[in-house]
Design a protein around this motif. Structure first.
Motif, PDB file in Angstrom:
ATOM      1  N   THR A  54       0.845  -1.193   0.000  1.00 26.95           N
ATOM      2  CA  THR A  54       0.000   0.000   0.000  1.00 26.95           C
ATOM      3  C   THR A  54       0.885   1.251   0.000  1.00 26.95           C
ATOM      4  O   THR A  54       1.861   1.309   0.754  1.00 26.95           O
ATOM      5  CB  THR A  54      -0.914   0.026   1.245  1.00 26.95           C
ATOM      6  N   ALA A  55       0.526   2.218  -0.853  1.00 27.89           N
ATOM      7  CA  ALA A  55       1.283   3.467  -0.901  1.00 27.89           C
ATOM      8  C   ALA A  55       1.211   4.140   0.463  1.00 27.89           C
ATOM      9  O   ALA A  55       0.166   4.114   1.119  1.00 27.89           O
ATOM     10  CB  ALA A  55       0.707   4.382  -1.971  1.00 27.89           C
ATOM     11  N   ILE A  56       2.305   4.747   0.878  1.00 27.96           N
ATOM     12  CA  ILE A  56       2.374   5.244   2.247  1.00 27.96           C
ATOM     13  C   ILE A  56       1.340   6.336   2.521  1.00 27.96           C
ATOM     14  O   ILE A  56       0.729   6.356   3.593  1.00 27.96           O
ATOM     15  CB  ILE A  56       3.804   5.714   2.620  1.00 27.96           C
ATOM     16  N   THR A  57       1.121   7.233   1.561  1.00 25.30           N
ATOM     17  CA  THR A  57       0.144   8.307   1.786  1.00 25.30           C
ATOM     18  C   THR A  57      -1.236   7.712   2.073  1.00 25.30           C
ATOM     19  O   THR A  57      -1.933   8.125   2.988  1.00 25.30           O
ATOM     20  CB  THR A  57       0.056   9.224   0.554  1.00 25.30           C
ATOM     21  N   GLN A  58      -1.597   6.713   1.271  1.00 14.94           N
ATOM     22  CA  GLN A  58      -2.880   6.042   1.464  1.00 14.94           C
ATOM     23  C   GLN A  58      -2.878   5.249   2.785  1.00 14.94           C
ATOM     24  O   GLN A  58      -3.857   5.272   3.534  1.00 14.94           O
ATOM     25  CB  GLN A  58      -3.141   5.094   0.295  1.00 14.94           C
ATOM     26  N   ALA A  59      -1.768   4.584   3.045  1.00 14.80           N
ATOM     27  CA  ALA A  59      -1.662   3.794   4.269  1.00 14.80           C
ATOM     28  C   ALA A  59      -1.882   4.664   5.502  1.00 14.80           C
ATOM     29  O   ALA A  59      -2.599   4.287   6.430  1.00 14.80           O
ATOM     30  CB  ALA A  59      -0.295   3.111   4.327  1.00 14.80           C
ATOM     31  N   LEU A  60      -1.277   5.855   5.480  1.00 19.33           N
ATOM     32  CA  LEU A  60      -1.407   6.735   6.643  1.00 19.33           C
ATOM     33  C   LEU A  60      -2.842   7.259   6.763  1.00 19.33           C
ATOM     34  O   LEU A  60      -3.414   7.301   7.839  1.00 19.33           O
ATOM     35  CB  LEU A  60      -0.428   7.913   6.533  1.00 19.33           C
ATOM     36  N   ARG A  61      -3.420   7.634   5.616  1.00 19.84           N
ATOM     37  CA  ARG A  61      -4.770   8.205   5.622  1.00 19.84           C
ATOM     38  C   ARG A  61      -5.783   7.210   6.184  1.00 19.84           C
ATOM     39  O   ARG A  61      -6.691   7.572   6.914  1.00 19.84           O
ATOM     40  CB  ARG A  61      -5.150   8.628   4.195  1.00 19.84           C
ATOM     41  N   TYR A  62      -5.622   5.958   5.811  1.00 20.49           N
ATOM     42  CA  TYR A  62      -6.588   4.936   6.239  1.00 20.49           C
ATOM     43  C   TYR A  62      -6.011   4.018   7.317  1.00 20.49           C
ATOM     44  O   TYR A  62      -6.358   2.843   7.386  1.00 20.49           O
ATOM     45  CB  TYR A  62      -7.048   4.121   5.031  1.00 20.49           C
ATOM     46  N   SER A  63      -5.138   4.572   8.164  1.00 17.09           N
ATOM     47  CA  SER A  63      -4.449   3.701   9.121  1.00 17.09           C
ATOM     48  C   SER A  63      -5.257   3.431  10.395  1.00 17.09           C
ATOM     49  O   SER A  63      -4.944   2.487  11.120  1.00 17.09           O
ATOM     50  CB  SER A  63      -3.101   4.327   9.500  1.00 17.09           C
ATOM     51  N   LYS A  64      -6.273   4.246  10.664  1.00 22.97           N
ATOM     52  CA  LYS A  64      -7.049   4.070  11.908  1.00 22.97           C
ATOM     53  C   LYS A  64      -7.568   2.639  12.048  1.00 22.97           C
ATOM     54  O   LYS A  64      -8.157   2.092  11.111  1.00 22.97           O
ATOM     55  CB  LYS A  64      -8.235   5.037  11.927  1.00 22.97           C
ATOM     56  N   GLY A  65      -7.327   2.050  13.206  1.00 23.40           N
ATOM     57  CA  GLY A  65      -7.860   0.722  13.485  1.00 23.40           C
ATOM     58  C   GLY A  65      -7.086  -0.421  12.854  1.00 23.40           C
ATOM     59  O   GLY A  65      -7.494  -1.577  12.935  1.00 23.40           O
ATOM     60  N   THR A  66      -5.928  -0.122  12.220  1.00 24.62           N
ATOM     61  CA  THR A  66      -5.111  -1.211  11.662  1.00 24.62           C
ATOM     62  C   THR A  66      -4.198  -1.775  12.752  1.00 24.62           C
ATOM     63  O   THR A  66      -3.880  -1.080  13.730  1.00 24.62           O
ATOM     64  CB  THR A  66      -4.235  -0.715  10.494  1.00 24.62           C
ATOM     65  N   SER A  67      -3.769  -2.999  12.557  1.00 21.59           N
ATOM     66  CA  SER A  67      -2.926  -3.656  13.564  1.00 21.59           C
ATOM     67  C   SER A  67      -1.630  -2.871  13.800  1.00 21.59           C
ATOM     68  O   SER A  67      -1.173  -2.746  14.943  1.00 21.59           O
ATOM     69  CB  SER A  67      -2.612  -5.083  13.111  1.00 21.59           C
ATOM     70  N   LEU A  68      -1.054  -2.319  12.729  1.00 18.92           N
ATOM     71  CA  LEU A  68       0.199  -1.576  12.860  1.00 18.92           C
ATOM     72  C   LEU A  68      -0.007  -0.314  13.694  1.00 18.92           C
ATOM     73  O   LEU A  68       0.732  -0.053  14.647  1.00 18.92           O
ATOM     74  CB  LEU A  68       0.745  -1.216  11.465  1.00 18.92           C
ATOM     75  N   ARG A  69      -1.048   0.448  13.339  1.00 19.40           N
ATOM     76  CA  ARG A  69      -1.283   1.704  14.064  1.00 19.40           C
ATOM     77  C   ARG A  69      -1.642   1.439  15.528  1.00 19.40           C
ATOM     78  O   ARG A  69      -1.151   2.132  16.420  1.00 19.40           O
ATOM     79  CB  ARG A  69      -2.387   2.508  13.382  1.00 19.40           C
ATOM     80  N   LEU A  70      -2.478   0.435  15.768  1.00 22.96           N
ATOM     81  CA  LEU A  70      -2.870   0.123  17.148  1.00 22.96           C
ATOM     82  C   LEU A  70      -1.655  -0.282  17.987  1.00 22.96           C
ATOM     83  O   LEU A  70      -1.559   0.088  19.160  1.00 22.96           O
ATOM     84  CB  LEU A  70      -3.934  -0.987  17.160  1.00 22.96           C
TER      85      LEU A  70
END
Lengths: 338, 338
Positions: free
Chosen positions: A72-88
């Protein structure tokens, strides 16, 4: 003293298939260690064997059904990161529920989220990605920045050198480690202005054992304990090194299976035995077996395991996080740079 | 048609010991070829065997007692370059006494003197150092710039790509070669602005088969026919690749000699035979066996052989110069860029 580490169970090429066994392996080794697992509960359970209660009570599984994929492109990854295992997992560190985070997931997203969620140490302009590079004599060099910053000025390179030296002292048990700057050897054009200026800063600092420039062909030869570059060149060098090593090891493996027809099983056995030591030594240059990289310069310990990590490699990455926490690396960097 | 090439006989780690036999070897193969030898007459004579008149009459030795050593700083090398074997060889090309120059000497001095003495092609902003990179499938990729320019803008990278494509078409007999830009894979920070802009220029040009970015770990996998970067990154990548390959080959060689005691000579022979093919394939990644690099974008052909070249490698470098002259590479670049 109990120590809690947040694990992104979904990262890497294999997810829970390798992260779960790796975690159990480390848990058995450290009796007071605790884990927060972030990831799909069902997927995690699938690989969680019947384990003793002494282990299972030290794991808390936080279910989430979202994850950031490695492509996943990083800009998109960051934008939609809420609730992902990495962000949590990173948020658990941010909220002090855990002292460190380990992931084999998307490197760009890990760096981006860590920079956003975890405070850099006061005085640190840029956190840098650092790793231990195996050397031909069986030891290691510390190399940074491996891709966190593509353009850096002299002051930032100088900070990387100081952070790298502290990392080497603690992780490799060295005194006054030899620090070098990655550069090219054609002298009139000896490096970019930032590198030349960083060299001047390092030469003036008596706390740093600065030994000069190092070229790409000497990276594996343990001429320096710390190799400093900007993230662009560091990433190019590390990837080139890993790709070359992997390709050559692959080449050897391929040829090994094409034995001549007269080659008996007995002969093959002996040959395999003789080549085994070679391969073991070579394997240390295989990126899949590495412990990964750490983000240096933040208030907490963040470790990135290789995307293609197997279970042992991910376990080693977790152990690296434990060592960094136990050795108070962030605090030591803070004190040193004050 | 007769063709005259100027050779710096003193360059490289071994000087006339390898340059003389290499020259004779090539002379025997090309009946109309002529050489101008620049170097110490006595040293050259020492390695010049009793050769047939048909060969000796095609060699003119220009004695000079000065040479540029490979460890001399480039600024000093240029300042005191008058009358050195390297400068005289390049001057022979400047004065049209020869159509090409080959040297295994000081890379920085060779590039510096070539840029000063040989005109760049009209429209070419910067000449670039180009080389053929062996790939895992036994083929080659063209890689540039390998160190002639440390900082380049988008337009210059675009020119490198176009020159590299012409070089690949002619030297590798390719049609519409696949062109890529060396970059790092962490997307938000996807490369320096110049690289992103160069990508845009290449995407717009229908004469170029631009296939996108390539990372350091894919350099040996023949994903692209032409790999373009600035000279700083190109040099870091090439040196790292060469160093890694050389170290791993060395590791294998070392271990090969430590056979167990029960290992009979008969067994050793078989083992050697079986490993031979492997080593031959590996040797293609050994920089000492390479043909060297060429300066692209000048009016004439300038080839740099590796400093550690053996006689075969230096001979191959000379043959590369001949091929470039016969294929009119400079003229083709001129016509293409017009």
């Amino acid at each position: 003293m109990s120590l809690t580490i947040a694990l992104d169970m979904m990262g890497g090429d294999f997810g829970p298939r390798i992260t779960v066994p790796a975690a159990i392996q480390v848990l058995e080794k450290y009796p007071t260690l605790r884990f927060l697992f972030f990831g799909d509960h069902n997927a995690i359970q699938q690989y969680l064997p019947q384990i003793d209660k002494s282990l299972s009570q030290r794991i808390i599984v936080h279910h989430c059904d979202r994850q950031i994929f490695s492509d996943t492109a990083i800009t998109q990854a960051l934008r939609y990161s809420k609730g992902t295992s990495l962000r949590l997992a990173i948020e658990a560190v941010q909220k002090n529920s855990a002292v460190a985070c380990v992931s084999a997931g998307n490197t760009g997203a890990l760096m981006g989220l860590s920079k956003i969620l975890i405070q850099p140490l006061p005085g640190i302009q840029r956190p840098a990605l650092v790793s231990l590079l195996p050397t031909m004599n069986g030891l290691h060099s510390v190399m940074l920045d491996l891709g966190a910053n593509i353009e850096t000025n002299a002051e930032q390179l100088y900070q990387f050198a100081r952070m790298g030296a502290i990392f080497a002292e603690n992780m490799l048990d060295l005194v006054y480690p030899r620090v070098s700057l990655l550069n090219i050897g054609i002298e009139a054009i000896k490096g970019l202005p930032a590198i030349r200026e960083a060299a001047t800063l390092l030469e003036k600092d008596i706390n740093i054992n600065y030994i000069g420039f190092i070229e790409g062909d000497q990276l594996l030869n343990h001429y320096a304990d710390v190799i400093v570059s900007d993230g662009f060149n560091g990433n190019i060098a590390l990837k080139t090194l890993e790709g070359t090593a992997k390709n050559i090891i692959q080449l050897l493996k391929q040829n090994q299976s094409t034995h001549p027809i007269w080659c008996t099983n007995w002969f093959k056995q002996i040959l395999r035995h003789m080549l085994k030591e070679k391969y073991q030594q070579l394997q240390s240059f295989n990126p899949d077996k590495h412990s990964g990289a750490s983000l240096l310069g933040l208030q907490s310990v963040i470790v990135k395991s290789h995307g293609s990590s197997n279970s042992n490699a991910f376990a080693t990455a977790i152990e690296h996080a434990i060592t960094q926490v136990n050795k108070n690396i962030p605090e030591k960097i803070l004190n040193e740079l004050r």
